[in-house]
Design a protein around this motif. Structure first.
Motif, PDB file in Angstrom:
ATOM      1  N   VAL A  42       1.220  -1.401   0.016  1.00 35.64           N
ATOM      2  CA  VAL A  42       0.184   0.053   0.231  1.00 35.64           C
ATOM      3  C   VAL A  42       1.122   1.283  -0.696  1.00 35.64           C
ATOM      4  CG1 VAL A  42      -1.673   1.240   0.878  1.00 35.64           C
ATOM      5  CG2 VAL A  42      -1.786  -1.478   0.938  1.00 35.64           C
ATOM      6  N   ASP A  43       0.729   2.101  -0.649  1.00 32.52           N
ATOM      7  CA  ASP A  43       1.706   3.217  -1.010  1.00 32.52           C
ATOM      8  C   ASP A  43       3.415   3.463  -1.116  1.00 32.52           C
ATOM      9  OD1 ASP A  43      -0.602   4.425  -1.260  1.00 32.52           O
ATOM     10  OD2 ASP A  43      -1.081   5.319   0.374  1.00 32.52           O
ATOM     11  N   GLU A  47       2.109  -4.156   3.543  1.00 30.36           N
ATOM     12  CA  GLU A  47       0.999  -4.038   4.624  1.00 30.36           C
ATOM     13  C   GLU A  47       0.640  -4.991   5.292  1.00 30.36           C
ATOM     14  OE1 GLU A  47      -1.180  -3.030   7.321  1.00 30.36           O
ATOM     15  OE2 GLU A  47      -0.381  -1.070   6.379  1.00 30.36           O
ATOM     16  N   ARG A  52      -6.815  -2.089   6.981  1.00 34.46           N
ATOM     17  CA  ARG A  52      -5.829  -1.292   6.782  1.00 34.46           C
ATOM     18  C   ARG A  52      -7.111  -0.438   5.297  1.00 34.46           C
ATOM     19  NH1 ARG A  52      -0.769   1.148   5.356  1.00 34.46           N
ATOM     20  NH2 ARG A  52      -1.656   3.300   3.708  1.00 34.46           N
ATOM     21  N   LEU A  54      -8.161   2.726   3.311  1.00 30.07           N
ATOM     22  CA  LEU A  54      -7.628   3.239   1.988  1.00 30.07           C
ATOM     23  C   LEU A  54      -8.461   4.360   1.218  1.00 30.07           C
ATOM     24  CD1 LEU A  54      -7.162   0.192  -0.556  1.00 30.07           C
ATOM     25  CD2 LEU A  54      -4.948   1.330   1.443  1.00 30.07           C
ATOM     26  N   TYR A  55      -7.844   5.212   1.105  1.00 26.30           N
ATOM     27  CA  TYR A  55      -8.324   6.719   0.973  1.00 26.30           C
ATOM     28  C   TYR A  55      -8.212   7.267  -0.476  1.00 26.30           C
ATOM     29  CZ  TYR A  55      -8.738   6.891   5.905  1.00 26.30           C
ATOM     30  OH  TYR A  55     -10.014   7.107   7.752  1.00 26.30           O
ATOM     31  N   ALA A  58      -5.573   6.162  -2.296  1.00 22.65           N
ATOM     32  CA  ALA A  58      -4.099   5.452  -2.261  1.00 22.65           C
ATOM     33  C   ALA A  58      -3.523   4.724  -3.229  1.00 22.65           C
ATOM     34  CB  ALA A  58      -5.077   4.162  -1.236  1.00 22.65           C
ATOM     35  N   GLU A  59      -3.152   3.804  -3.558  1.00 22.22           N
ATOM     36  CA  GLU A  59      -2.502   2.944  -3.858  1.00 22.22           C
ATOM     37  C   GLU A  59      -1.974   1.445  -3.611  1.00 22.22           C
ATOM     38  OE1 GLU A  59      -1.046   5.433  -8.277  1.00 22.22           O
ATOM     39  OE2 GLU A  59       0.502   4.074  -7.173  1.00 22.22           O
ATOM     40  N   SER A  68      -5.967   1.796  -7.942  1.00 22.05           N
ATOM     41  CA  SER A  68      -6.037   2.970  -7.339  1.00 22.05           C
ATOM     42  C   SER A  68      -6.912   3.439  -7.205  1.00 22.05           C
ATOM     43  CB  SER A  68      -5.570   3.927  -8.466  1.00 22.05           C
ATOM     44  OG  SER A  68      -6.208   5.464  -8.566  1.00 22.05           O
TER      45      SER A  68
END
Length: 71
Positions: A42-43, A47, A52, A54-55, A58-59, A68
């Motif tokens: 993640v980014d 992870e 988690r 993801l907003y 986020a990638e 994406s």
């Protein structure tokens, strides 16, 4: 590359849900397995938490596939 649009009114999607929604895994159990094995980034960082959040922006990378997250 997979583009995953957040539903209207949603601020985030959980990592396990994102992997399932894009078809990169078949089930929640599969998502948990690949995440806890450290196979998901993640980014750019490993992870290991299935929950988690993801907003927007986020990638996620798994198995040479990129997701994406977009609003």
């Amino acid at each position: 590359m997979h583009i995953l649009k957040l539903r209207e009114g949603e601020e985030f999607i959980k990592l396990g849900q994102a992997l399932k929604a894009t078809g990169l895994v078949d089930s929640g159990i599969d998502a948990k397995d690949v995440i806890t094995q450290g196979l998901v980034l993640v980014d750019g960082e490993i992870e290991t938490r299935r929950g988690r959040k993801l907003y927007d922006g986020a990638e996620v990378v798994f198995d040479d596939e990129k997701i994406s997250i977009q609003k």
